[in-house]
Structures are given as C-alpha cells and as structure tokens.
Design a protein around this motif. Structure first.
Motif, short mmCIF file in Angstrom:
data_model
loop_
_atom_site.label_atom_id
_atom_site.label_comp_id
_atom_site.label_asym_id
_atom_site.label_seq_id
_atom_site.Cartn_x
_atom_site.Cartn_y
_atom_site.Cartn_z
N UNK A 168 0.82 -1.22 0.00
CA UNK A 168 0.00 0.00 0.00
C UNK A 168 0.86 1.27 0.00
N UNK A 169 2.17 1.11 0.16
CA UNK A 169 3.05 2.28 0.20
C UNK A 169 3.01 3.00 -1.15
N UNK A 170 3.10 4.33 -1.11
CA UNK A 170 3.09 5.11 -2.35
C UNK A 170 4.37 4.84 -3.13
N UNK A 171 4.25 4.79 -4.46
CA UNK A 171 5.46 4.65 -5.29
C UNK A 171 6.25 5.95 -5.29
N UNK A 172 5.49 7.06 -5.37
CA UNK A 172 6.12 8.38 -5.44
C UNK A 172 5.36 9.33 -4.53
N UNK A 173 6.08 10.24 -3.87
CA UNK A 173 5.43 11.33 -3.14
C UNK A 173 6.03 12.64 -3.63
N UNK A 174 5.15 13.56 -4.01
CA UNK A 174 5.60 14.88 -4.48
C UNK A 174 5.40 15.89 -3.35
N UNK A 175 6.50 16.44 -2.85
CA UNK A 175 6.43 17.40 -1.75
C UNK A 175 6.63 18.80 -2.31
N UNK A 176 5.51 19.44 -2.65
CA UNK A 176 5.55 20.77 -3.25
C UNK A 176 5.07 21.80 -2.22
N UNK A 177 5.98 22.60 -1.64
CA UNK A 177 5.56 23.51 -0.57
C UNK A 177 4.58 24.58 -1.04
N UNK A 178 4.57 24.85 -2.35
CA UNK A 178 3.62 25.87 -2.85
C UNK A 178 2.17 25.44 -2.64
N UNK A 179 1.94 24.12 -2.55
CA UNK A 179 0.58 23.63 -2.33
C UNK A 179 0.11 23.88 -0.90
N UNK A 180 1.04 24.20 0.01
CA UNK A 180 0.65 24.34 1.43
C UNK A 180 0.43 25.80 1.85
N UNK A 181 0.78 26.77 0.99
CA UNK A 181 0.71 28.17 1.45
C UNK A 181 -0.71 28.71 1.54
N UNK A 182 -1.65 28.09 0.82
CA UNK A 182 -3.01 28.64 0.80
C UNK A 182 -3.89 28.07 1.92
N UNK A 183 -3.39 27.12 2.71
CA UNK A 183 -4.27 26.50 3.71
C UNK A 183 -4.63 27.52 4.80
N UNK A 184 -5.85 27.41 5.34
CA UNK A 184 -6.26 28.33 6.41
C UNK A 184 -5.31 28.22 7.61
N UNK A 185 -5.10 29.34 8.36
CA UNK A 185 -4.18 29.32 9.50
C UNK A 185 -4.48 28.20 10.49
#
Ligand SMILES: [Zn+2]
Length: 386
Positions: A168-185
């Motif tokens: 069940x482990x992911x083959x690939x993980x993409x860690x893109x910090x730009x995806x995290x900047x819009x999350x609510x505080x």
C-alpha cells in the motif's frame, strides 16, 4: 533495542512547483487511467486542478473522486470503490491532506484485493498486488505519504482502523511547498501540531530503533524550528518546505516505530466528540511527556530534543521542560490546551473520564508507548489537562 528491518519504498521529490511533474511521473509508472482522490476543500482551493492539469497535459484519462469526509470511514471507501469499478483506473493519486491520501490507500486495498475495509485492519493483510499510487500532500502533518498505513474509521464502532501493508506504500510522493501556502491558519496550526507529536511519540516508543530515532530527531529539528515561522508568515516558502519535509520524515518514523499514548488518548476525543485530531493530540501530548519523562531512558531521549532547541536542563526535568515548550506552542498556534476549553457535546468531563480512560487504554497505539498506562492511569492523564 536498536535492531530493525526497514525498507523505504517511496521515491520522494521535493521542491517548489514539483506538482507539475505529476503527469510525466504517472506515465513513468505506466498509468493511463488515473483516479484522483481529493476532498472538496482541496478542490475549492484550486489544488486539485493543478494536479489534473499536469495529468491531462500528459495525455492521461482522469477522474476525480471527491465524495469523502474528514477522517474517512469504510462508507467513504465503499463509495470510492464503486467509482473505481466503473472507471477501472490503473493508477491512483491521493492529492490533499491525510484524509485524501488515506482514502486513496483504502480504496486501493478494497479495489485491488476485494472484500471490505475491515479485512485489512492490521499489518500485511493485502492479498494481491495493488495499484501504483502517487501521493501529493497539501498539508504538512499526517505523513501519510511516507507510510504504508491508511487510517480509516469504522462507521459502526468509530474505531480508527490502521490498515497497513508494504504494497500500500506510495510509489512516489511529491512534496511541493507551494501547495501548502493557501491552507487556512487553523489547518496550518492543527497539522503542524500533529506532525510535532509524531516526532515526539515515535522518538520513544517501545519499538524505537536506530532508523526510527534518526528520522524522529531529523523530523523534530525541521518541525520545531519552522512551526512558529509558518504561523507568523504563511508565505514563508522555505519554512513551509521545512514543515513539509519534517512531517514526511515523521511519517517515516511512524512506519519504523509507530506512535504512543498521546494518540491513544486523543482518539476517543475525536471519535466521541469530533474534536479535530491535531487539537486532541496537542492537548494530550504535554501530559504524556511529563508522565513518560519519569523514566530515565526516556528522559535522556527527551533531553536530546531539548538540546536541538538550544535548551539545557538536567535530564530529570526534560519531560516537564519539553511539555512546557509544547504548551507554549499550542498557545502560539491559537489552539486550546485544556479539555475544559473543548465542546464535549454538552457533557461534563467528570462524567466521561472513566469511559475515556478505558477507551484510551484499549487503543492499539497505546501498546507502543514506552510506559504501559492502564485505564486508571489514562484517566489521570486526562485529568491532568482537564
Ligand atoms: Zn497524528
């Protein structure tokens, strides 16, 4: 004590904009038909579209599955499996927070191996190969991208079922910090606190070993130095990236050594009263640090984490000092640090504490805590932060 058997199965790619590689990487894994699991909040934030754009630009046939809830249950999985049976994907993408990634993993178990979610509760229960999966986390918290476990709630008993298998482990993980900047505080606060507790709990479990300790400590160094920075400036991309990497490393530590009593105490608060996971585990963590810190070997491990913070105290005080640091950061994050601040659906804590203590002691994750706490001791831990 330090012995281990550990294989890291996931390829990690980190950096601003790496989500744009999703389509090419899916093709590398021979994907043609991609089911993308993203919760509605991720869609509303426009993050799902970013992943979809990359996959479609690579010429892949895509379908989004968004009909899932926070802390997904076996019912969410059943709906997703139905969608998968109609669409017949050859690759899964979990794009979102822990709920989206865990839901994708859960769908993968039942779609690939048959039966129902409950059949995979525990470790190594998969009965066949599973679809390749790519994880694209949009929060820095759960570390689901680096684990072979999916946390799925049983809709009848409300128990959190940890379902894990190397396949069940992911083959690939993409860690893109730009995806995290819009999350609510508040999401930044809740997920960041959760990641910190993952570093603290994995560091000392009964199953801790040379690999898990290395991951826990590296996770702690990234997370503890960056948490207040992302709270202060949500657009600090370097700090966001460090939080994301820290959460991912903490996920690897969970894979290697599991979690402990703070998660055991938090789960009943979430299951009975819908308290957010980060809030629940954040309230309970200081109580567990103080209690575990009475053990000399554990205090030495806590002491090493304090040294990373530049704090030097005698080992005897390490648990209490670390608990104080943690409580201070709960306040900075704007989260409650006492049970009395929570809404327990109108019920009083004193009428519930005995049941909560029993439920906490029965949690699987409690069995990995370095010290064994029975129901009465769990009740006392709740009381100490009531
Ligand atoms: Zn957690």
């Amino acid at each position: 004590m330090l012995s281990f058997d550990f294989l890291q199965r996931t390829r990690f790619i980190s950096g601003p904009g790496v989500v744009d590689q999703l389509g090419a990487l899916a093709k590398e894994l021979l994907g043609n038909r991609v089911l993308i699991v993203s919760d509605p909040g991720v869609v509303a934030a426009g993050l799902y579209q970013k992943g979809l754009d990359s996959l479609q630009a690579a010429g892949l046939s895509c379908l989004g599955f968004h009909d899932l809830h926070e802390n997904p249950s076996d019912q969410d999985i059943d709906v997703g499996v139905k969608v998968a049976k109609d669409f017949r994907p050859d690759l899964l993408v979990g794009l979102g927070g822990g709920s989206s990634m865990d839901c994708a993993k859960g769908i993968n178990f039942v779609y690939s191996c048959g039966g129902r979610m409950q059949d995979y509760w525990g470790k190594g229960k998969a009965t066949s190969d599973m679809l390749p999966m790519i994880a694209v986390p949009t929060t820095a918290g759960t570390g689901s991208e680096s684990q072979s476990y999916a946390l799925i709630s049983d809709s009848k008993t409300h128990m959190k079922m940890a379902c894990g298998d190397p396949r069940a482990a992911c083959r690939i993980a993409l860690l893109d910090p730009e995806l995290t900047v819009t999350q609510p505080p508040r999401v930044t606060a809740l997920t960041g606190v959760d990641a910190l507790t993952h570093a603290l709990e994995t560091m000392v479990t009964k199953d801790r070993n040379a690999i898990s300790i290395a991951y826990s400590r590296a996770a702690w160094q990234y997370l503890s130095h960056s948490f207040s920075k992302v709270l202060e400036d949500p657009f600090d991309l370097d700090a966001r990236s460090r939080m994301q990497i820290g959460a991912c490393l903490a996920g690897m530590a969970i894979e290697a050594s599991m979690l402990g009593a703070a998660h055991a105490l938090a789960n009943p608060l979430t299951a009975n009263f819908g308290i957010a996971h980060g809030q629940a585990v954040g309230i309970m963590m200081p109580a567990v640090l103080r209690a575990n810190g009475r053990d000399t070997a554990i205090a030495e491990l806590y002491h090493s984490l304090l040294v990373d913070l530049g704090i030097h105290v005698p080992c005897d005080n390490a648990g209490d000092t670390l608990a104080d640091w943690f409580s201070t950061h709960m306040k900075i994050a704007g989260l409650a640090d006492r049970i009395s601040s929570l809404d327990l659906n109108g019920a009083s804590f004193s009428s519930l504490k005995s049941t909560l203590g029993q439920e906490a002691a029965a949690q699987w994750t409690a069995s990995f805590n370095p010290l064994t706490y029975d129901a009465a001791e769990m009740e006392r831990l709740y009381e100490s932060v009531s």
